[in-house]
Design a protein around this motif. Structure first.
Motif, PDB file in Angstrom:
ATOM      1  N   MET A   1       0.778  -0.968   0.046  1.00 32.23           N
ATOM      2  CA  MET A   1      -0.024   0.015   0.039  1.00 32.23           C
ATOM      3  C   MET A   1       1.153   1.183   0.050  1.00 32.23           C
ATOM      4  SD  MET A   1      -2.999   1.129   2.669  1.00 32.23           S
ATOM      5  CE  MET A   1      -3.881   2.475   2.466  1.00 32.23           C
ATOM      6  N   CYS A   2       0.379   2.283  -0.781  1.00 34.92           N
ATOM      7  CA  CYS A   2       1.444   3.362  -0.904  1.00 34.92           C
ATOM      8  C   CYS A   2       0.685   4.697  -0.547  1.00 34.92           C
ATOM      9  CB  CYS A   2       1.838   3.445  -2.331  1.00 34.92           C
ATOM     10  SG  CYS A   2       2.908   5.044  -2.807  1.00 34.92           S
ATOM     11  N   ASP A   3       1.099   5.335   0.353  1.00 40.89           N
ATOM     12  CA  ASP A   3       0.635   6.842   0.449  1.00 40.89           C
ATOM     13  C   ASP A   3       0.889   7.658  -0.783  1.00 40.89           C
ATOM     14  OD1 ASP A   3       0.285   9.687   1.686  1.00 40.89           O
ATOM     15  OD2 ASP A   3       0.562   8.799   3.591  1.00 40.89           O
TER      16      ASP A   3
ATOM     17  N   ARG B   1       3.279   9.584  12.878  1.00 39.40           N
ATOM     18  CA  ARG B   1       2.562   8.144  13.111  1.00 39.40           C
ATOM     19  C   ARG B   1       3.426   7.424  13.966  1.00 39.40           C
ATOM     20  NH1 ARG B   1       0.351   7.714   6.713  1.00 39.40           N
ATOM     21  NH2 ARG B   1      -0.272   9.678   6.587  1.00 39.40           N
TER      22      ARG B   1
ATOM     23  N   CYS C   1       5.220   2.727  13.555  1.00 34.77           N
ATOM     24  CA  CYS C   1       5.281   2.976  12.219  1.00 34.77           C
ATOM     25  C   CYS C   1       6.769   3.072  11.857  1.00 34.77           C
ATOM     26  CB  CYS C   1       4.224   4.019  11.486  1.00 34.77           C
ATOM     27  SG  CYS C   1       4.410   3.945   9.512  1.00 34.77           S
TER      28      CYS C   1
ATOM     29  N   GLN D   1       9.825   2.313   3.207  1.00 35.50           N
ATOM     30  CA  GLN D   1       8.815   1.180   3.620  1.00 35.50           C
ATOM     31  C   GLN D   1       8.895   1.339   5.121  1.00 35.50           C
ATOM     32  OE1 GLN D   1       7.411  -0.581   1.497  1.00 35.50           O
ATOM     33  NE2 GLN D   1       8.613   0.350  -0.303  1.00 35.50           N
TER      34      GLN D   1
ATOM     35  N   LYS E   1       3.489  -0.001   4.660  1.00 37.35           N
ATOM     36  CA  LYS E   1       3.245   1.089   3.864  1.00 37.35           C
ATOM     37  C   LYS E   1       4.525   1.654   3.328  1.00 37.35           C
ATOM     38  CE  LYS E   1      -0.351   3.900   4.345  1.00 37.35           C
ATOM     39  NZ  LYS E   1      -0.980   4.899   4.860  1.00 37.35           N
ATOM     40  N   THR E   2       4.122   2.338   2.096  1.00 35.29           N
ATOM     41  CA  THR E   2       5.227   2.818   1.325  1.00 35.29           C
ATOM     42  C   THR E   2       4.974   4.475   1.083  1.00 35.29           C
ATOM     43  OG1 THR E   2       5.739   1.130  -0.378  1.00 35.29           O
ATOM     44  CG2 THR E   2       6.328   3.138  -1.056  1.00 35.29           C
ATOM     45  N   TYR E   3       5.985   5.051   1.647  1.00 37.41           N
ATOM     46  CA  TYR E   3       5.977   6.461   1.438  1.00 37.41           C
ATOM     47  C   TYR E   3       6.915   7.210   0.812  1.00 37.41           C
ATOM     48  CZ  TYR E   3       3.224   5.528   6.118  1.00 37.41           C
ATOM     49  OH  TYR E   3       2.629   4.953   6.522  1.00 37.41           O
TER      50      TYR E   3
END
Length: 510
Positions: A1-3, A151, A154, A169, A173-175
């Motif tokens: 999942m990517c922000d 956050r 995380c 990562q 999630k990916t930021y």
């Protein structure tokens, strides 16, 4: 999942350094995401007694210049309790006020002569006691109020960088961000994944900070004691610090149990002390390492991620906050495109030397603490020296951070130092002018060339033409956003080298 967002900066770590840096970046309206591995920053180790910290002059000035000092000072009513925790029960009963220590050798405020420190105005900032718990709560509230996205649970796990962004990562999630800053502590994932070289010296001891109950508390004398096998510092009824010269072998290798604490205490104290309860325990060492560079492409390090050392003398927090104050405005200007091409490189060039000095300061204290006759003899000599006015002033200058000066290749003695808090004729102080995170050009003689010069840098530089109650003999001074003097003059007309100094720190508007 990517922000879906692309942040200007992602910061790994929501400790004091990461939070303070986030606030600095938000002054420039950058989008900032802070990723913290812990689900909560609540910890009994951040409260009294183990969470007590001494804030240096440099740190107090930084907090003051950003309007944070009143909130930190709000707990000044607890200062007596904090001081008792800092100096121990025996020290709290002394008539003289302790100012700090070097390897446990105390110096006192009545011996320190600050008048010998150049360009210090009367009423200048002084050290302050607080707790990690309180500092983090103030910085967290300020960061959130400024719009920082924090956050928890995380932590950064890995990342990849390209020529224009970093992909991070964390927790599945990916930021994406243009820059990544590792403020994630001594075991920094950012430093390890980023392949930063980390070099230094291995530990000589395991340190213990424990809260215990003893069958007979009167069996141990209060205060700090050096023995043939180590050192212990006992604050009745049950706060205990110990140093066991085992090469750091126990640190983070096994659980700290009641039986183990009792064994170490008996060996170091030479007394048959019985521990009946263990309420809180942590270990630490004197391992002293530093990253050889604080930047690798679009990845930077600050705080304990860039340097680790023993907590002796409480220098780590101050050193890390100094990193954040130095880096924040430089990284912000780089992101906004208002920075000279080499501005960001000056972060590592300026902050690496103070980090190296603190590591050596820590190593020197370890040398005095070794359980040997030669160390005890040397400690006695340092004790005699620190009782003198010159000696106490020297140690205070180092411990309080008043000796900090960046090498900015300028002749005036004030350049590279923290700016005095000049009070203008209308009552405004320099600290007030620095609250927005811009540079300040002080013109005490209303020189037309300086006013014209300031226009070249637009809103990067605040031009102030006003006399001051005490100018310290200056006619003008250029102050960087972090409060460091970039240029100063005592002559009229003002020399042309002000323009050269400004060009080094601020990009001219075309």
């Amino acid at each position: 999942m990517c922000d879906s967002l692309i942040y200007d900066v992602v910061i790994a770590g929501a400790g004091p350094v990461g939070l303070f840096l986030a606030c600095e970046l938000r002054l420039a309206n950058l989008s900032v995401l802070v990723l913290e591995q812990a689900s909560s920053l609540d910890s009994p180790l951040k409260a009294l007694p183990f969470g007590m910290r001494g804030l240096s002059i440099a740190t107090v000035e930084a907090l003051y210049r950003r309007g944070l000092l009143p909130e930190i000072e709000a707990r000044r009513r607890d200062s007596d309790q904090l001081q008792r925790s800092a100096s121990g029960a025996r020290g709290a009963q002394q008539a003289r006020r302790p100012g700090g220590h070097f390897a446990g050798i105390q110096f006192f405020l009545d011996t320190v002569d600050t008048s010998t420190w150049p360009f210090r105005l009367p009423g200048s900032a002084s050290p302050l006691m607080s707790t990690m718990e309180h500092i983090e709560s103030v910085l967290s509230a300020r960061a959130r109020g400024m719009g920082v996205d924090i956050r928890y649970g995380c932590g950064v796990e890995s990342f990849e960088q390209s020529s224009d962004e970093v992909t991070v990562q964390a927790a599945g999630k990916t930021y994406r961000a243009h820059w990544l800053v590792g403020c994630d502590g001594g075991r920094s994932t950012v430093r390890k994944v980023g392949n930063f070289e980390f070099s230094g010296t291995e530990p000589e001891f395991t340190g213990y900070s424990v809260e215990i109950e003893l069958a007979d508390p009167d069996q141990l004398a209060a205060g700090r004691h050096y023995t043939e096998t180590g050192m212990y510092n006992f604050q009745p009824p049950g706060t205990l610090a110990m140093v066991d010269f085992d090469g750091g072998g126990f640190h983070r290798t096994r659980p700290v149990t009641l039986v183990h604490v009792q064994t170490v205490l008996r060996r170091i104290s030479g007394m048959d002390a019985t521990v009946t309860a263990l309420h809180l325990a942590t270990t630490w060492t004197d391992r002293a390492y530093q990253a050889t560079t604080y930047r690798n492409g679009r990845v930077l390090l600050a705080g304990d991620a860039a340097h680790i050392h023993s907590p002796l003398g409480g220098q780590g927090l101050n050193l890390g906050l100094g990193d954040a104050m130095n880096l924040g405005w430089k990284l912000a200007a780089t992101v906004r495109g208002t920075a000279p091409h080499d501005l960001l490189d000056s972060y590592g060039a300026e902050r690496h030397p103070p980090g190296s000095q603190v590591l050596d300061w820590s190593r020197a204290q370890v040398a005095l603490m070794r359980p040997s006759p030669s160390s005890r003899a040397l400690a006695a000599i340092i004790g005699d020296l620190i009782e003198t006015r010159d000696g106490a002033s020297y140690f205070a200058k180092r411990v309080w951070g008043a000796s900090l000066r960046y090498d900015l290749d300028r002749d005036h003695d004030l350049v590279g130092r923290s700016a005095p808090d000049f009070e203008l004729t209308d009552g405004t102080k320099l600290g007030d002018l620095l609250s927005a995170g811009r540079g300040v050009l002080l013109d005490f003689h209303h020189e037309a060339p300086l006013r014209k010069l300031a226009r070249r840098w637009g809103d990067q530089l605040l031009y102030v033409a006003s006399d001051a109650k005490d100018t310290l003999g200056l006619t003008a001074a250029l102050i960087r956003p972090d409060g460091i003097v970039a240029w100063a003059s005592e002559v009229l007309p003002v020399p042309e080298d002000c323009a050269m100094a400004a060009t080094r720190w601020f990009r001219q508007i075309e």
